[in-house]
Design an enzyme around this catalytic site. Structure first.
Site, PDB file in Angstrom:
ATOM      1  N   PHE A 132      44.807  55.784  80.286  1.00  0.00           N
ATOM      2  CA  PHE A 132      44.218  55.460  78.989  1.00  0.00           C
ATOM      3  C   PHE A 132      45.079  56.080  77.903  1.00  0.00           C
ATOM      4  CE2 PHE A 132      41.523  56.178  75.296  1.00  0.00           C
ATOM      5  CZ  PHE A 132      41.045  54.895  75.080  1.00  0.00           C
TER       6      PHE A 132
ATOM      7  N   ASP B  85      51.082  62.205  77.898  1.00  0.00           N
ATOM      8  CA  ASP B  85      49.854  62.058  77.125  1.00  0.00           C
ATOM      9  C   ASP B  85      48.947  63.245  77.476  1.00  0.00           C
ATOM     10  OD1 ASP B  85      47.390  61.504  76.056  1.00  0.00           O
ATOM     11  OD2 ASP B  85      47.503  59.344  76.424  1.00  0.00           O
TER      12      ASP B  85
ATOM     13  N   LYS C  92      42.427  65.559  70.282  1.00  0.00           N
ATOM     14  CA  LYS C  92      41.169  66.062  70.829  1.00  0.00           C
ATOM     15  C   LYS C  92      40.965  67.569  70.603  1.00  0.00           C
ATOM     16  CE  LYS C  92      39.740  62.254  73.592  1.00  0.00           C
ATOM     17  NZ  LYS C  92      40.512  61.292  74.368  1.00  0.00           N
TER      18      LYS C  92
HETATM   19  C1  LIG Z   1      41.132  60.047  73.938  1.00  0.00           C
HETATM   20  C2  LIG Z   1      42.463  59.703  74.470  1.00  0.00           C
HETATM   21  C3  LIG Z   1      43.382  58.946  73.715  1.00  0.00           C
HETATM   22  C4  LIG Z   1      43.044  58.353  72.380  1.00  0.00           C
HETATM   23  O1  LIG Z   1      42.744  59.323  71.416  1.00  0.00           O
HETATM   24  P1  LIG Z   1      41.958  58.869  70.090  1.00  0.00           P
HETATM   25  O2  LIG Z   1      41.864  60.132  69.292  1.00  0.00           O
HETATM   26  O3  LIG Z   1      40.644  58.329  70.514  1.00  0.00           O
HETATM   27  O4  LIG Z   1      42.788  57.826  69.431  1.00  0.00           O
HETATM   28  C5  LIG Z   1      44.625  58.723  74.267  1.00  0.00           C
HETATM   29  N1  LIG Z   1      44.970  59.204  75.473  1.00  0.00           N
HETATM   30  C6  LIG Z   1      44.117  59.942  76.212  1.00  0.00           C
HETATM   31  C7  LIG Z   1      44.560  60.480  77.531  1.00  0.00           C
HETATM   32  C8  LIG Z   1      42.831  60.189  75.748  1.00  0.00           C
HETATM   33  O5  LIG Z   1      41.967  60.888  76.506  1.00  0.00           O
END
Ligand SMILES: *Cc1c(COP(=O)(O)O)cnc(C)c1O
Length: 396
Positions: A134, A219, A256
């Site tokens: 994701f 990520d 986050k």
């Molecule tokens: C939450 C998340 C995103 C997206 O972040 P947003 O602040 O919602 O745009 C991207 N990659 C990972 C692994 C995530 O958990």
């Protein structure tokens, strides 16, 4: 207002992109209260955002102090909090520089643009990501994400992304073409269902990327920021793994937990690539405001001062052991992850299981197809984890 009145406003006026449940009123530490006054132990943590729990004192103080000085100024100017935060992030990560933005999707976007800029001179643009990954909800984000459900109905997608099975080194080797410029991985797949990367896979991918002159993009949005007990999850995953010393991606997306509840994102870029994006090539109005940076600095200092990295390692072990002990009952099939990022695969519907836990007073986040995610705050106490385990045992 009661839950029903609030829900009616949402039904009428808010675009229904989420399936919501409770109407929350306030929170403190690991606990939140709904508008009817019922309290919940919050082990969903705002989906890995509330790293210090709710309304932490240090965050309120940073907000108040910085708000009295300078809340926002454009990126046409320098200011101290952005410089200090960038320096901290570089010191925690490795030689390089930081671009600030407002969310995870934007942090990834900055890395995608970095990769395209890097590959531009020799016509390379293709980015390989993992199935079940994701990477955010923007068009580039859903194109990068290895899950069909986020893409459906939004075509044509951004060209230049392809997905390979996670933790499969040979699949990656086979997927590389003369156009490949980067590979992006989560250290622990979060939305996909808490699947950690194999240490051996990571070491091999790092080596391969170096040999083929492709960027290794990380990520770290969900698994970063001490959630696994170390600053970035590769440090946890590769701890004591031969060949894992000195592992460093070429770009890292952060968001986050970075702001502990205040919106901020960042993309760290390793030194050789840190000056590829020059004035005029990328930007965002709100990126790295004084207020956002002051808050993120306060979060980092709190983690360091209170040794929350050590705490969350312990709490993770405790939670994992407790959930694993429930496996013989047949209600839980597998427990994965570590620290403040634990997934329990359940028998039967994970959505129903999450609803039952909520009824019982415990908030968790569903993930993947059958997983309950525990994204507890880094300062959760031993007693709170015990309480959560008791609630799980009784509710399931
Ligand atoms: C939450 C998340 C995103 C997206 O972040 P947003 O602040 O919602 O745009 C991207 N990659 C990972 C692994 C995530 O958990």
């Amino acid at each position: 207002m009661n839950t029903e009145t609030i829900r009616q406003m949402f039904d009428e006026y808010v675009v229904p992109t989420y399936s919501r449940s409770l109407a929350l009123s306030h929170g403190h530490g690991s606990r939140v209260w709904d508008v009817e006054g019922k309290s919940y132990l919050d082990f969903g943590g705002g989906v890995a955002v509330n790293s210090l729990g709710h309304t932490p004192e240090c965050l309120r103080r940073a907000l108040e102090e910085q708000a009295a000085k300078l809340i926002h100024c454009s990126n046409l100017y320098y200011h101290e909090p952005q410089g200090l935060l960038a320096r901290e992030l570089v010191e925690l990560t490795g030689p390089g520089k930081v671009f600030f933005c407002n969310s995870g999707a934007e942090a990834n976007e900055a890395l995608f643009k970095l990769a395209r800029r890097f590959g531009d001179p020799d016509g390379r643009y293709e980015i390989i990501t993992a199935q079940r990954s994701f990477h955010g909800r923007t068009l580039a984000g859903i194109s990068a994400t290895g899950q069909e459900k986020v893409k459906t109905g939004f075509g044509p997608l951004m060209p230049g992304f392809k997905h390979i099975p996670y933790n499969d080194f040979h699949a990656l080797v086979g997927a590389i073409t003369p156009q490949t410029v980067a590979v992006m991985l989560e250290g622990i797949q979060g939305e996909g269902g808490i699947y950690p990367a194999d240490p051996e896979y990571l070491v091999k991918v790092r080596q391969l990327a170096k040999e083929r002159n492709i960027l290794l993009l990380w990520d770290g949005i969900q698994c970063g920021f001490f959630r696994t007990g170390r600053f970035m999850s590769y440090q946890t995953l590769l701890e004591d793994f031969p060949g894992g010393e000195g592992f460093l991606p070429d770009g890292i997306a952060m968001a986050k937990s970075l702001g502990g509840g205040f919106p901020i994102g960042a993309a760290w870029m390793a030194k050789p690539y840190a000056d590829l994006l020059q004035p005029g090539s990328h930007g965002t109005t709100y990126g790295g405001t004084p207020l956002a940076c002051a808050v993120a600095l306060a979060v980092l200092h709190e983690v360091r001062e209170k040794r929350l990295d050590a705490n969350i390692r312990e709490r993770g072990r405790q939670l994992k052991a407790g959930l694993s002990a429930l496996m013989p009952s047949g209600k839980i099939e597998e427990v994965r992850g570590c620290g403040g990022m634990i997934g329990a695969a359940v028998a039967g519907s994970h959505l129903e299981a999450a609803a039952r836990l909520r009824e019982a007073g415990l908030l968790v986040v569903p993930a993947g197809t059958n997983v309950l995610r525990f994204l507890l705050p880094l300062n959760a106490s031993e007693a709170e984890v015990e309480e959560a385990l008791e609630l799980v045992k009784n509710a399931l």
